[in-house]
Design a protein around this motif. Structure first.
Motif, PDB file in Angstrom:
ATOM      1  N   UNK A 128      26.059  23.239 -57.461  1.00 38.70           N
ATOM      2  CA  UNK A 128      27.241  22.379 -57.428  1.00 38.70           C
ATOM      3  C   UNK A 128      27.136  21.286 -58.489  1.00 38.70           C
ATOM      4  N   UNK A 129      28.213  21.099 -59.228  1.00 42.75           N
ATOM      5  CA  UNK A 129      28.268  20.065 -60.278  1.00 42.75           C
ATOM      6  C   UNK A 129      27.094  20.165 -61.250  1.00 42.75           C
ATOM      7  N   UNK A 130      26.740  21.378 -61.593  1.00 46.44           N
ATOM      8  CA  UNK A 130      25.576  21.630 -62.440  1.00 46.44           C
ATOM      9  C   UNK A 130      25.603  20.841 -63.751  1.00 46.44           C
ATOM     10  N   UNK A 131      26.749  20.784 -64.384  1.00 51.29           N
ATOM     11  CA  UNK A 131      26.819  20.195 -65.722  1.00 51.29           C
ATOM     12  C   UNK A 131      26.610  18.684 -65.762  1.00 51.29           C
ATOM     13  N   UNK A 132      26.727  18.027 -64.597  1.00 54.59           N
ATOM     14  CA  UNK A 132      26.457  16.585 -64.564  1.00 54.59           C
ATOM     15  C   UNK A 132      25.281  16.262 -63.637  1.00 54.59           C
ATOM     16  N   UNK A 133      24.616  17.285 -63.153  1.00 53.69           N
ATOM     17  CA  UNK A 133      23.432  17.077 -62.325  1.00 53.69           C
ATOM     18  C   UNK A 133      22.360  16.398 -63.185  1.00 53.69           C
ATOM     19  N   UNK A 134      21.721  15.371 -62.630  1.00 55.27           N
ATOM     20  CA  UNK A 134      20.745  14.606 -63.402  1.00 55.27           C
ATOM     21  C   UNK A 134      19.467  15.393 -63.640  1.00 55.27           C
ATOM     22  N   UNK A 135      19.038  15.361 -64.889  1.00 48.38           N
ATOM     23  CA  UNK A 135      17.772  15.969 -65.269  1.00 48.38           C
ATOM     24  C   UNK A 135      17.075  14.969 -66.186  1.00 48.38           C
ATOM     25  N   UNK A 136      15.905  14.527 -65.778  1.00 50.54           N
ATOM     26  CA  UNK A 136      15.192  13.465 -66.487  1.00 50.54           C
ATOM     27  C   UNK A 136      16.048  12.202 -66.573  1.00 50.54           C
ATOM     28  N   UNK A 137      16.819  11.939 -65.496  1.00 50.28           N
ATOM     29  CA  UNK A 137      17.598  10.715 -65.402  1.00 50.28           C
ATOM     30  C   UNK A 137      18.927  10.715 -66.122  1.00 50.28           C
ATOM     31  N   UNK A 138      19.302  11.842 -66.715  1.00 50.32           N
ATOM     32  CA  UNK A 138      20.566  11.941 -67.451  1.00 50.32           C
ATOM     33  C   UNK A 138      21.315  13.212 -67.022  1.00 50.32           C
ATOM     34  N   UNK A 139      22.656  13.199 -67.104  1.00 56.33           N
ATOM     35  CA  UNK A 139      23.419  14.406 -66.761  1.00 56.33           C
ATOM     36  C   UNK A 139      23.007  15.573 -67.669  1.00 56.33           C
ATOM     37  N   UNK A 140      23.066  16.768 -67.154  1.00 62.80           N
ATOM     38  CA  UNK A 140      22.673  17.948 -67.931  1.00 62.80           C
ATOM     39  C   UNK A 140      23.367  17.992 -69.286  1.00 62.80           C
ATOM     40  N   UNK A 141      24.668  17.738 -69.320  1.00 64.07           N
ATOM     41  CA  UNK A 141      25.421  17.817 -70.573  1.00 64.07           C
ATOM     42  C   UNK A 141      24.949  16.778 -71.588  1.00 64.07           C
ATOM     43  N   UNK A 142      24.374  15.685 -71.114  1.00 70.23           N
ATOM     44  CA  UNK A 142      23.909  14.628 -72.010  1.00 70.23           C
ATOM     45  C   UNK A 142      22.918  15.153 -73.039  1.00 70.23           C
ATOM     46  N   UNK A 143      22.000  16.008 -72.604  1.00 74.78           N
ATOM     47  CA  UNK A 143      20.902  16.445 -73.464  1.00 74.78           C
ATOM     48  C   UNK A 143      21.387  17.271 -74.655  1.00 74.78           C
ATOM     49  N   UNK A 174      10.116  19.534 -66.273  1.00 77.62           N
ATOM     50  CA  UNK A 174       8.708  19.463 -66.655  1.00 77.62           C
ATOM     51  C   UNK A 174       8.565  19.398 -68.176  1.00 77.62           C
ATOM     52  N   UNK A 175       9.324  20.231 -68.869  1.00 83.43           N
ATOM     53  CA  UNK A 175       9.230  20.294 -70.325  1.00 83.43           C
ATOM     54  C   UNK A 175       9.764  19.031 -70.987  1.00 83.43           C
ATOM     55  N   UNK A 176      10.864  18.497 -70.452  1.00 83.93           N
ATOM     56  CA  UNK A 176      11.430  17.275 -71.024  1.00 83.93           C
ATOM     57  C   UNK A 176      10.473  16.096 -70.826  1.00 83.93           C
ATOM     58  N   UNK A 177       9.804  16.052 -69.668  1.00 83.02           N
ATOM     59  CA  UNK A 177       8.853  14.968 -69.408  1.00 83.02           C
ATOM     60  C   UNK A 177       7.585  15.114 -70.244  1.00 83.02           C
ATOM     61  N   UNK A 189       7.208  20.920 -76.368  1.00 84.45           N
ATOM     62  CA  UNK A 189       8.327  21.287 -77.224  1.00 84.45           C
ATOM     63  C   UNK A 189       7.984  21.079 -78.684  1.00 84.45           C
ATOM     64  N   UNK A 190       7.342  19.945 -79.015  1.00 82.76           N
ATOM     65  CA  UNK A 190       7.026  19.666 -80.415  1.00 82.76           C
ATOM     66  C   UNK A 190       6.026  20.677 -80.955  1.00 82.76           C
ATOM     67  N   UNK A 191       5.125  21.155 -80.091  1.00 81.80           N
ATOM     68  CA  UNK A 191       4.179  22.175 -80.531  1.00 81.80           C
ATOM     69  C   UNK A 191       4.843  23.525 -80.678  1.00 81.80           C
ATOM     70  N   UNK A 192       5.975  23.677 -79.984  1.00 87.95           N
ATOM     71  CA  UNK A 192       6.673  24.956 -79.960  1.00 87.95           C
ATOM     72  C   UNK A 192       7.628  25.103 -81.132  1.00 87.95           C
TER      73      UNK A 192
END
Length: 232
Positions: free
Chosen positions: A18-33, A220-223, A228-231
């Protein structure tokens, strides 16, 4: 300098979460990233978040404050559950001002997409004069399909098995982003047309948020951005 426009479509009635696109991930809505990656790339004259919800717009504005980011209120027709993205892309292009010659369609569900991915992809798009381009991941998987209840190998002969690294290079369309020439899109009404190219990004950057497991992995990856930088 050629103008480029980014379009990020989101719907309020997402399935599964539900409301996936604005669900918070790392403190910000998904679409923010995804939007932040577009902003940081400095490629765009305009970044359009197209949504069917005024509530979404009000909520997202609390997190995204950039003069290049604008909002587009989608019609019911373009926000249907089974409506293809081409419908909303066409609607945005035809009803908005100052749409660039090149359009980059970015999926909000790709929070690990980097600005470098977008910069390098557009550079390749222009260098080879592609009409359209899709993001991809390199693949060396052995694929099978079921035909009339019988399994059949698709991209290799299982009777003459080869080493995985010796298999022909193939590409998986990740859906993270697409680049296309605006006029060609309006003519073909498809995100891919004409001379088609692809740009491969690391698997971690191409993660698509579809379920709660994807959310947990992305968090986990965002935190731990060192992964990511190694990838990249």
């Amino acid at each position: 300098m050629t103008k480029n426009t980014c379009i990020i479509p989101i719907r309020s009635k997402s399935k599964g979460i539900k409301n996936k696109n604005i669900k918070l991930i790392a403190g910000k809505p998904l679409v923010y990233h995804a939007c932040k990656s577009a902003i940081d790339s400095n490629l765009f004259n305009k970044i359009i978040i197209a949504t069917d919800s005024q509530k979404y717009i009000s909520f997202i504005k609390k997190y995204i404050k950039n003069e290049k980011v604008v909002f587009f209120l989608r019609s019911k027709k373009s926000a249907g559950e089974k409506t293809q993205s081409e419908v909303v892309l066409q609607e945005v292009i035809l009803r908005s001002c100052n749409i660039g010659k090149n359009v980059i369609f970015v999926q909000a569900t790709s929070p690990l997409l980097s600005s470098a991915n977008l910069i390098q992809a557009l550079k390749k798009f222009k260098k080879h004069n592609y009409d359209s381009l899709f993001s991809s991941c390199k693949s060396h998987y052995f694929l099978w399909k079921k035909v009339k209840q019988k399994l059949t190998s698709i991209n290799y002969n299982y009777k003459k098995r080869i080493m995985r690294q010796e298999s022909k290079e193939e590409f998986i369309e990740t859906g993270s982003f697409y680049i296309f020439k605006k006029n060609g899109f309006l003519k073909n009404k498809n995100r891919l047309f004409g001379k088609i190219g692809n740009f491969s990004i690391p698997e971690l950057n191409s993660i698509d948020i579809d379920n709660l497991y994807d959310f947990k992995l992305a968090k986990i990856l965002i935190k731990n951005k060192k992964y990511l930088s190694n990838n990249e």
